[in-house]
Enzyme design. Sequence first.
Site, PDB file in Angstrom:
ATOM      1  N   HIS A  59      79.323  13.198  57.298  1.00 34.96           N
ATOM      2  CA  HIS A  59      78.491  11.994  57.436  1.00 34.96           C
ATOM      3  C   HIS A  59      78.766  11.127  56.212  1.00 34.96           C
ATOM      4  O   HIS A  59      78.042  11.178  55.224  1.00 34.96           O
ATOM      5  CB  HIS A  59      77.018  12.408  57.502  1.00 34.96           C
ATOM      6  CG  HIS A  59      76.092  11.294  57.863  1.00 34.96           C
ATOM      7  ND1 HIS A  59      74.804  11.191  57.377  1.00 34.96           N
ATOM      8  CD2 HIS A  59      76.266  10.223  58.672  1.00 34.96           C
ATOM      9  CE1 HIS A  59      74.226  10.110  57.878  1.00 34.96           C
ATOM     10  NE2 HIS A  59      75.094   9.509  58.657  1.00 34.96           N
ATOM     11  N   ARG A 104      69.585  -3.699  63.177  1.00 32.98           N
ATOM     12  CA  ARG A 104      70.984  -3.249  63.127  1.00 32.98           C
ATOM     13  C   ARG A 104      71.917  -4.234  63.797  1.00 32.98           C
ATOM     14  O   ARG A 104      71.517  -4.981  64.683  1.00 32.98           O
ATOM     15  CB  ARG A 104      71.125  -1.929  63.885  1.00 32.98           C
ATOM     16  CG  ARG A 104      70.439  -0.751  63.264  1.00 32.98           C
ATOM     17  CD  ARG A 104      71.351  -0.066  62.269  1.00 32.98           C
ATOM     18  NE  ARG A 104      70.688   1.091  61.680  1.00 32.98           N
ATOM     19  CZ  ARG A 104      71.299   1.962  60.877  1.00 32.98           C
ATOM     20  NH1 ARG A 104      72.570   1.822  60.592  1.00 32.98           N
ATOM     21  NH2 ARG A 104      70.640   2.965  60.362  1.00 32.98           N
ATOM     22  N   ARG A 163      66.414   6.640  66.133  1.00 29.65           N
ATOM     23  CA  ARG A 163      66.609   7.899  66.852  1.00 29.65           C
ATOM     24  C   ARG A 163      65.286   8.653  66.946  1.00 29.65           C
ATOM     25  O   ARG A 163      64.383   8.450  66.156  1.00 29.65           O
ATOM     26  CB  ARG A 163      67.623   8.786  66.113  1.00 29.65           C
ATOM     27  CG  ARG A 163      69.058   8.286  66.206  1.00 29.65           C
ATOM     28  CD  ARG A 163      70.013   9.195  65.472  1.00 29.65           C
ATOM     29  NE  ARG A 163      69.618   9.369  64.085  1.00 29.65           N
ATOM     30  CZ  ARG A 163      69.019  10.442  63.595  1.00 29.65           C
ATOM     31  NH1 ARG A 163      68.771  11.492  64.352  1.00 29.65           N
ATOM     32  NH2 ARG A 163      68.676  10.495  62.321  1.00 29.65           N
ATOM     33  N   ASP A 215      80.733   5.527  58.657  1.00 29.03           N
ATOM     34  CA  ASP A 215      79.691   6.531  58.898  1.00 29.03           C
ATOM     35  C   ASP A 215      80.147   7.964  59.192  1.00 29.03           C
ATOM     36  O   ASP A 215      79.437   8.889  58.867  1.00 29.03           O
ATOM     37  CB  ASP A 215      78.812   6.046  60.057  1.00 29.03           C
ATOM     38  CG  ASP A 215      77.435   6.687  60.082  1.00 29.03           C
ATOM     39  OD1 ASP A 215      76.802   6.768  59.019  1.00 29.03           O
ATOM     40  OD2 ASP A 215      77.007   7.132  61.148  1.00 29.03           O
ATOM     41  N   LYS A 237      75.955   3.892  52.489  1.00 32.23           N
ATOM     42  CA  LYS A 237      77.296   4.187  53.001  1.00 32.23           C
ATOM     43  C   LYS A 237      77.978   2.928  53.523  1.00 32.23           C
ATOM     44  O   LYS A 237      79.104   2.605  53.149  1.00 32.23           O
ATOM     45  CB  LYS A 237      77.236   5.217  54.144  1.00 32.23           C
ATOM     46  CG  LYS A 237      76.836   6.610  53.733  1.00 32.23           C
ATOM     47  CD  LYS A 237      76.901   7.584  54.905  1.00 32.23           C
ATOM     48  CE  LYS A 237      75.961   7.251  56.055  1.00 32.23           C
ATOM     49  NZ  LYS A 237      74.541   7.182  55.698  1.00 32.23           N
ATOM     50  N   THR A 238      77.277   2.216  54.416  1.00 33.93           N
ATOM     51  CA  THR A 238      77.887   1.043  55.041  1.00 33.93           C
ATOM     52  C   THR A 238      78.056  -0.082  54.018  1.00 33.93           C
ATOM     53  O   THR A 238      79.123  -0.696  53.914  1.00 33.93           O
ATOM     54  CB  THR A 238      77.028   0.580  56.233  1.00 33.93           C
ATOM     55  OG1 THR A 238      76.938   1.664  57.158  1.00 33.93           O
ATOM     56  CG2 THR A 238      77.640  -0.620  56.937  1.00 33.93           C
ATOM     57  N   SER A 282      70.543   8.226  55.644  1.00 35.52           N
ATOM     58  CA  SER A 282      70.290   6.860  56.107  1.00 35.52           C
ATOM     59  C   SER A 282      69.713   5.994  54.988  1.00 35.52           C
ATOM     60  O   SER A 282      68.800   6.416  54.270  1.00 35.52           O
ATOM     61  CB  SER A 282      69.316   6.910  57.278  1.00 35.52           C
ATOM     62  OG  SER A 282      69.158   5.618  57.793  1.00 35.52           O
ATOM     63  N   LYS A 341      75.347   8.864  67.549  1.00 39.17           N
ATOM     64  CA  LYS A 341      75.025  10.058  66.787  1.00 39.17           C
ATOM     65  C   LYS A 341      75.115  11.326  67.651  1.00 39.17           C
ATOM     66  O   LYS A 341      75.299  12.413  67.120  1.00 39.17           O
ATOM     67  CB  LYS A 341      73.657   9.915  66.116  1.00 39.17           C
ATOM     68  CG  LYS A 341      73.692   9.050  64.822  1.00 39.17           C
ATOM     69  CD  LYS A 341      74.623   9.613  63.779  1.00 39.17           C
ATOM     70  CE  LYS A 341      74.406   9.257  62.319  1.00 39.17           C
ATOM     71  NZ  LYS A 341      74.589   7.927  61.835  1.00 39.17           N
TER      72      LYS A 341
HETATM   73  P1  ATP Z   1      72.817   4.732  57.936  1.00 37.39           P
HETATM   74  O1  ATP Z   1      73.290   6.165  57.864  1.00 37.39           O
HETATM   75  O2  ATP Z   1      71.444   4.632  58.503  1.00 37.39           O
HETATM   76  O3  ATP Z   1      73.803   3.816  58.575  1.00 37.39           O
HETATM   77  P2  ATP Z   1      73.705   3.765  55.298  1.00 37.39           P
HETATM   78  O4  ATP Z   1      73.900   4.881  54.301  1.00 37.39           O
HETATM   79  O5  ATP Z   1      74.916   3.200  55.905  1.00 37.39           O
HETATM   80  O6  ATP Z   1      72.604   4.244  56.387  1.00 37.39           O
HETATM   81  P3  ATP Z   1      73.223   1.102  54.401  1.00 37.39           P
HETATM   82  O7  ATP Z   1      73.254   0.486  55.765  1.00 37.39           O
HETATM   83  O8  ATP Z   1      74.418   0.886  53.539  1.00 37.39           O
HETATM   84  O9  ATP Z   1      72.891   2.657  54.515  1.00 37.39           O
HETATM   85  O10 ATP Z   1      71.889   0.616  53.703  1.00 37.39           O
HETATM   86  C1  ATP Z   1      71.667   0.445  52.316  1.00 37.39           C
HETATM   87  C2  ATP Z   1      70.607  -0.636  52.186  1.00 37.39           C
HETATM   88  O11 ATP Z   1      70.100  -0.685  50.871  1.00 37.39           O
HETATM   89  C3  ATP Z   1      71.188  -1.995  52.489  1.00 37.39           C
HETATM   90  O12 ATP Z   1      70.212  -2.732  53.185  1.00 37.39           O
HETATM   91  C4  ATP Z   1      71.441  -2.562  51.082  1.00 37.39           C
HETATM   92  O13 ATP Z   1      71.392  -3.966  51.051  1.00 37.39           O
HETATM   93  C5  ATP Z   1      70.279  -1.979  50.310  1.00 37.39           C
HETATM   94  N1  ATP Z   1      70.503  -1.803  48.844  1.00 37.39           N
HETATM   95  C6  ATP Z   1      69.721  -2.303  47.876  1.00 37.39           C
HETATM   96  N2  ATP Z   1      70.150  -1.946  46.659  1.00 37.39           N
HETATM   97  C7  ATP Z   1      71.247  -1.183  46.836  1.00 37.39           C
HETATM   98  C8  ATP Z   1      72.139  -0.515  45.946  1.00 37.39           C
HETATM   99  N3  ATP Z   1      71.984  -0.551  44.633  1.00 37.39           N
HETATM  100  N4  ATP Z   1      73.176   0.164  46.493  1.00 37.39           N
HETATM  101  C9  ATP Z   1      73.319   0.238  47.826  1.00 37.39           C
HETATM  102  N5  ATP Z   1      72.504  -0.368  48.717  1.00 37.39           N
HETATM  103  C10 ATP Z   1      71.473  -1.081  48.243  1.00 37.39           C
HETATM  104 MN    MN Z   2      75.547   3.027  57.891  1.00 34.82          MN
END
Ligand code: ATP
Ligand code: MN
Length: 536
Positions: free
Chosen positions: A223, A325, A61, A260, A245-246, A241, A203
């Site tokens: 969020h 992504r 973004r 999300d 979360k995911t 980010s 978003k």
């Molecule tokens: P966005 O809002 O951008 O979608 P998000 O909060 O969904 O972000 P994720 O896509 O879940 O974030 O990204 C977390 C990243 O960190 C993943 O690539 C995951 O493999 C990595 N990671 C490494 N260690 C950990 C951990 N202990 N817990 C969670 N994620 C981890």
């Molecule tokens: Mn996510």
Amino acid sequence: MSVPVFTIPANKLVQLGLHISDTIHYQLSPEELTRQTLRRKEGVLNDTGALVILTGEFTGRSPKDRFIVKDEISAGSVHWNDFNQAIDESCFDRILDTMTRYLNELPEIWVRDCYVCADPRYRLNIRVVNELPAMNLFAYNMFLRPTDNELEHFHPDWHILSAPCLRLDAALCGTRQSNAVVVSFRHKLILAIGTGYTGEMKKSIFSILNFLLPRDKNVLSMHCSANRGPKGDTAIFFGLSGTGKTTLSADPARRLIGDDEHGWTPDNIFNFEGGCYAKCINLKEEKEPQIYQAIRPGALVENVRFFPGTDRINFEDGSITENTRVSYPLSYIGNALEPSVGPVPKNIFFLTCDAYGVLPPISRLTPEQAMYQFISGYTAKVAGTETGITEPKSTFSACFGAPFLPLHPGRYAELLGKKIREQGVKVWLVNTGWSGGPYGKGNRMSLTYTRSMISAALEGILDNVEYTPHPVFGMAMPKTCPGVPSNLLDPRGTWPDPAAYDEMAGRLADWFTTNFEKYAKGVAPEVLQAAPRKQA
Ligand code: ATP
Ligand code: MN
């Protein structure tokens, strides 16, 4: 199988100033959109049949190019700041005019009717108009898909017009540069120009829901990701980010509600979207099997590279961007709930990726500490995610989502605080970031341990263990947790030099305090009491 033939929604497109011709592709299937993208050489298939595209100049973004039209609806209610930048109605008129003229000259456009908000009481119908078929596939994957019957009587509430190849005359249009995302509450219109990053569409819809739901419906928009356990309990995971979360909501033991964006009503929580948008960087089947297996026909993968001479994705390769992504419909996660609605949450997790290795990997927060953390919205950016960042950089983003919140953060905090107190929700802070030292010295917390800690919290195991307060931040740290070495639970003990830890904790506490100054006036004294306290 026969393909349903839909009529082109002519009248509404004409209202928008679009001409109607037979080159409008309406409501195409994912298969057809994939075929057309391949035919136009705008993408290729990988070895598992997913469509792989490059999004061009923008692979993330561009918050500096996001504007809200200042009109009679927004002027007095939007919290104008660096994220919510105002643009005049006259500029909007010029941009819309440029956009419609541009779309009318294109040989083909793609139109899709979809909606957001899985709870029908809050449903918002969206019509998306795209310059590129792959971006129309993103809309199919990410938004909710109306049935054939629903399409017969479809009236769009909002429109998204997306033209990634159009460039604006910034001086004439009042934008920063030739790309922009412009939101008009009066016209119920989102214009996305000069960017091929699909995430802008999702978003910007999130941003309008963050305005409409709390303001008009008293629904807390969040969020966060959400899932539901075998006993029917809901958990939600807030986080900026990259905090998890995911990743953490995709849990084979629990049913996915959404990854999300959610709303919290007096009687339930519901997903805004109909799909997931997962990060692919360093994706491994063993660690994240559900996401890995979602990369199949219909999924749309962005900005990855193949191993040379093959059609196999090299997930380690971040040379185009670290923000690689994939989008796919929720049903691609085997245990996703349909419809994506759940009871009000019993547990809330605030995810933070602390690159300084200070915050404990899991801790329990009092309601006041929860409010303090929610308003602070702390995480750290690490090298690689943004150009120019070579050392970890702390960021504070109110409500774990400041770029998407048109209202004052206090509005969301007030709604959440009330719900936590009235419903006795348990709130946990989970550091998915560093342990044993800061970035460069310690290591990122293992995903396996983070998952074990979250499971222990959800199963109530952490209700019956001993806790010790963090000396600076005050949150309660469990002394034991099944599946996790106890020495990891108190971060101070994981650092080779405890004095260095204390110093770092003091610095982080100062950053929290400085950041909180701008909110201090508007919050209750108990919340201020939950601020970190530096040791003498
Ligand atoms: P966005 O809002 O951008 O979608 P998000 O909060 O969904 O972000 P994720 O896509 O879940 O974030 O990204 C977390 C990243 O960190 C993943 O690539 C995951 O493999 C990595 N990671 C490494 N260690 C950990 C951990 N202990 N817990 C969670 N994620 C981890
Ligand atoms: Mn996510």
